[in-house]
Design an enzyme around this catalytic site. Structure first.
Site, PDB file in Angstrom:
ATOM      1  N   LYS A 282       0.845  -1.195   0.000  1.00  0.00           N
ATOM      2  CA  LYS A 282       0.000   0.000   0.000  1.00  0.00           C
ATOM      3  C   LYS A 282       0.877   1.241   0.000  1.00  0.00           C
ATOM      4  CE  LYS A 282      -4.604  -1.006   1.581  1.00  0.00           C
ATOM      5  NZ  LYS A 282      -5.728  -0.557   2.431  1.00  0.00           N
ATOM      6  N   GLU A 368     -18.486  -8.828  10.344  1.00  0.00           N
ATOM      7  CA  GLU A 368     -19.532  -8.184  11.142  1.00  0.00           C
ATOM      8  C   GLU A 368     -20.459  -9.188  11.818  1.00  0.00           C
ATOM      9  OE1 GLU A 368     -18.155  -5.343   7.976  1.00  0.00           O
ATOM     10  OE2 GLU A 368     -18.865  -7.422   7.968  1.00  0.00           O
ATOM     11  N   ARG A 396     -25.026  -5.883   7.723  1.00  0.00           N
ATOM     12  CA  ARG A 396     -24.477  -7.172   7.308  1.00  0.00           C
ATOM     13  C   ARG A 396     -24.625  -8.231   8.401  1.00  0.00           C
ATOM     14  NH1 ARG A 396     -18.970  -6.156   4.051  1.00  0.00           N
ATOM     15  NH2 ARG A 396     -19.783  -8.011   3.032  1.00  0.00           N
TER      16      ARG A 396
END
Length: 628
Positions: A282, A368, A396
């Protein structure tokens, strides 16, 4: 950066142009693309680290595959700026995440190259499998490629899709973009497995033996190096992904076009589901982002030559910061408190809590459903879990919320960040539906603080309850109200009259109390801070209804099924007939843009509230009597 000539990039209007470029020039193109990306995002704000990490991978995919005939599905989608630039949207990047401009995520309505809309994680493999199976059913030879990060791969949905895909004969390629980070640093056993795969003694020993044995035979030594670079995973006896039925290849360097392109070309010729493991970094190519990819995950505007700077004027305290401070204070006061986040440590304001109370901090990864049921399990043993989760992310885990928490009436606090509109992230991240989807669940309560101090107070109130409670608060700062130092709460389920007026009463839920007060002053109407969407303060509601000719409900959430609907239900149950105007988010998905502008367009700023009341109930307005 802005003075860059972009001599190659300027010639790319779509991937067919890209495929005309000689392979030896792709490295130059990637450099130009990376510079253009930094230049663009520095002017608009947006996701940066993740996009810098996928430049070469994006170039290679569009170079090898016949897009858009071959389908690319980008998981989450915040790493698709290079994809947008190469697919005809280069000259619109200055509109990124602005009203009427480009979305920060893939959007089917925006381009034929955006084959599937994504913004939440772990959906790509399922969608790409559907596309691959559709191609097989239709007798077409196109490929489907899912690009998923190591963080997103921790979610159960991704494994459900892998389990399904491994037994199908279709042209599906899953690319694991392994950058050792989602937004927060990755957690869990899968991440450890990937790290061990690349650093294990078996692989290191095999690599060293190969170099020693073959060094005297240069052609074979070069072959060994190629095996090292292109097919490291083949040395591992068995991988998790092969057990799912995939042909596993990798890991390879995701920034090395000389590795990526031949590998992808070879994979195109293979039959059945394929799994390619690429390793990227990244922030690649921009030292400041490489050094701090979290800070550069979603920066605002900045000078690329200087990087992110601390603001000269101290910003207002955000609701996220209010929650983070409350969490630390309450944890110090009550040892039963545990904090849970599904991979959003920074976004949910839990960095300090992790540092101060590491034994009571749990980052469960992008999971989640697990987060909610895990909280339920903790609650059964006498602990007091606080789940810090975005409004849209709790959607979710709706089944778990009902079955594993609410039915058992477990005392879990849900700190719902990003309730209401979120601005540049758009419809996929807007917390428009939490009041409707929460208030219909038995045992569940929903608090709507109007400002920073009420947020702190209502979090304390929620924590004191012996049943599940959600406290919803928006992104960003509030009215600037100073916070109390104590952890004293507010009366459960009770609101308050904030302004006494005549004729009409405005019932405000949450931060729209303040524009409602401004409208109330202009129209001389009563304004009530309801505070709770469930339970409603029915006693206060009936009192106000009896003293006024009409009511107006105001909320930064969906009108359908929202707090205004709760008011109507309560009035009907009490047999009270009074005109009610419901103001809130309309029955449409609201695009990205400046939050204040979006609220204005929905008629939810002070001027809009005032105009709606005047239009509907103008005859009932009773101005303040003025002295002659």
């Amino acid at each position: 950066m802005s003075n860059h000539t972009y001599s190659l990039l300027r010639t790319i209007d779509d991937p067919s142009d890209l495929r005309q470029i000689p392979r030896e020039q792709l490295k130059q193109l990637s450099g130009e693309l990376r510079d253009y990306l930094i230049d663009s995002v520095s002017k608009t704000g947006g996701h940066l680290s993740s996009n810098l990490g996928t430049v070469e991978l994006t170039v290679a995919l569009h170079y090898v595959f016949n897009t858009p005939e071959d389908r690319l599905v980008w998981d989450v989608g915040h790493q698709t700026y290079p994809h947008k630039i190469l697919t005809g949207r280069r000259d619109r990047m200055d509109t990124l995440r602005q009203l009427g401009g480009l979305s920060g995520f893939p959007q089917r309505a925006e381009s034929e190259y955006d084959t599937f809309g994504t913004a939440h994680s772990s959906t790509s493999i399922s969608a790409a499998l559907g596309m691959a199976m559709a191609a097989r059913i239709q007798g077409e030879g196109r490929h489907a490629v899912a690009i998923i990060g190591d963080g997103a791969l921790t979610a159960g949905m991704a494994f459900e899709a892998l389990n399904n895909a491994g037994v199908e004969d279709c042209k599906l390629l899953v690319i694991l973009n392994d950058n050792d980070m989602s937004i927060s640093p990755p957690v869990g056993a899968l991440n450890r497995y990937l790290a061990q795969l690349m650093s294990g003694r078996f692989y290191a020993a095999a690599k060293n033996v190969g170099k020693t044995v073959l060094k005297g035979a240069p052609p074979l030594f070069e072959l060994a190096k190629r095996i090292e670079e292109h097919a490291k995973g083949m040395i591992v006896p068995a991988t998790l992904f092969e057990q799912f039925g995939f042909n596993y290849i990798g890991p390879i360097d995701g920034h090395d076009l000389d590795s990526l392109i031949p590998t992808l070309e070879n994979i195109k010729l293979l039959k059945g589901p394929q799994f390619l493991h690429v390793v990227t970094k990244k922030g690649q190519g921009y030292k400041l982002a490489e050094a701090d990819p979290v800070a550069y995950h979603g920066p605002g505007k900045f000078d690329p030559s200087i990087g992110l700077q601390k603001p000269q004027i101290a910003p207002k305290t955000t609701f996220t910061q209010v929650f983070g401070q409350w969490l630390c204070d309450m944890a110090a006061a009550d040892k039963r408190l545990v904090g849970i986040t599904p991979a959003m440590r920074e976004g949910s304001g839990m960095v300090e809590f992790e540092q101060k109370f590491p034994e009571r901090y749990f980052d469960v990864g992008i999971a989640e459903q697990h987060a909610v049921t895990f909280a339920g399990g903790l609650a059964t043993e006498g602990l007091k879990p606080v789940v810090a989760i975005y409004s849209t992310f709790l959607q979710r885990a709706y089944d778990q919320l009902i079955h594993d928490v609410a039915i058992q009436n477990l005392p879990v606090v849900f700190a719902l960040d990003r309730a209401g509109l979120v601005g540049a992230d758009g419809a996929t991240h807007a917390g428009a539906y939490d009041i409707p989807y929460l208030r219909c669940i038995p045992n569940m309560s929903v608090a709507c603080p109007a400002d920073e101090n009420e947020c702190r107070q209502l979090l304390s109130t929620a924590f004191a309850q012996n049943h599940p409670v959600a406290v919803r608060y928006p992104r960003g700062a509030g009215a600037g109200v100073a916070q109390q130092a104590s952890l004293e709460g507010l009366p459960f389920g009770k609101g308050e009259v904030r302004r006494n007026g005549r004729g009409i009463a405005v019932l405000a839920f949450g931060t729209l109390l303040y524009p409602a007060l401004t409208a109330g002053e202009a129209l001389n109407v009563t304004v009530v801070n309801m505070r709770w969407a469930k339970p409603l303060d029915v006693e206060l509601l009936l009192q106000v209804a009896g003293d006024h000719d009409a009511l107006v409900t105001v909320e930064e959430g969906a009108v359908m099924g929202g707090a205004g609907s709760a008011v109507l239900e309560a009035l009907h149950a009490a047999g009270v007939a009074v005109p009610v105007l419901q103001l809130g988010l309309r029955d449409t998905f609201i695009e990205h843009g400046d939050p204040a502008r979006l609220l204005s367009m929905q008629g939810l700023d002070a001027a809009g509230i005032q105009a709606s009341i005047a239009q509907r109930f103008g005859a009932l307005l009773k101005p303040i009597a003025r002295a002659a």
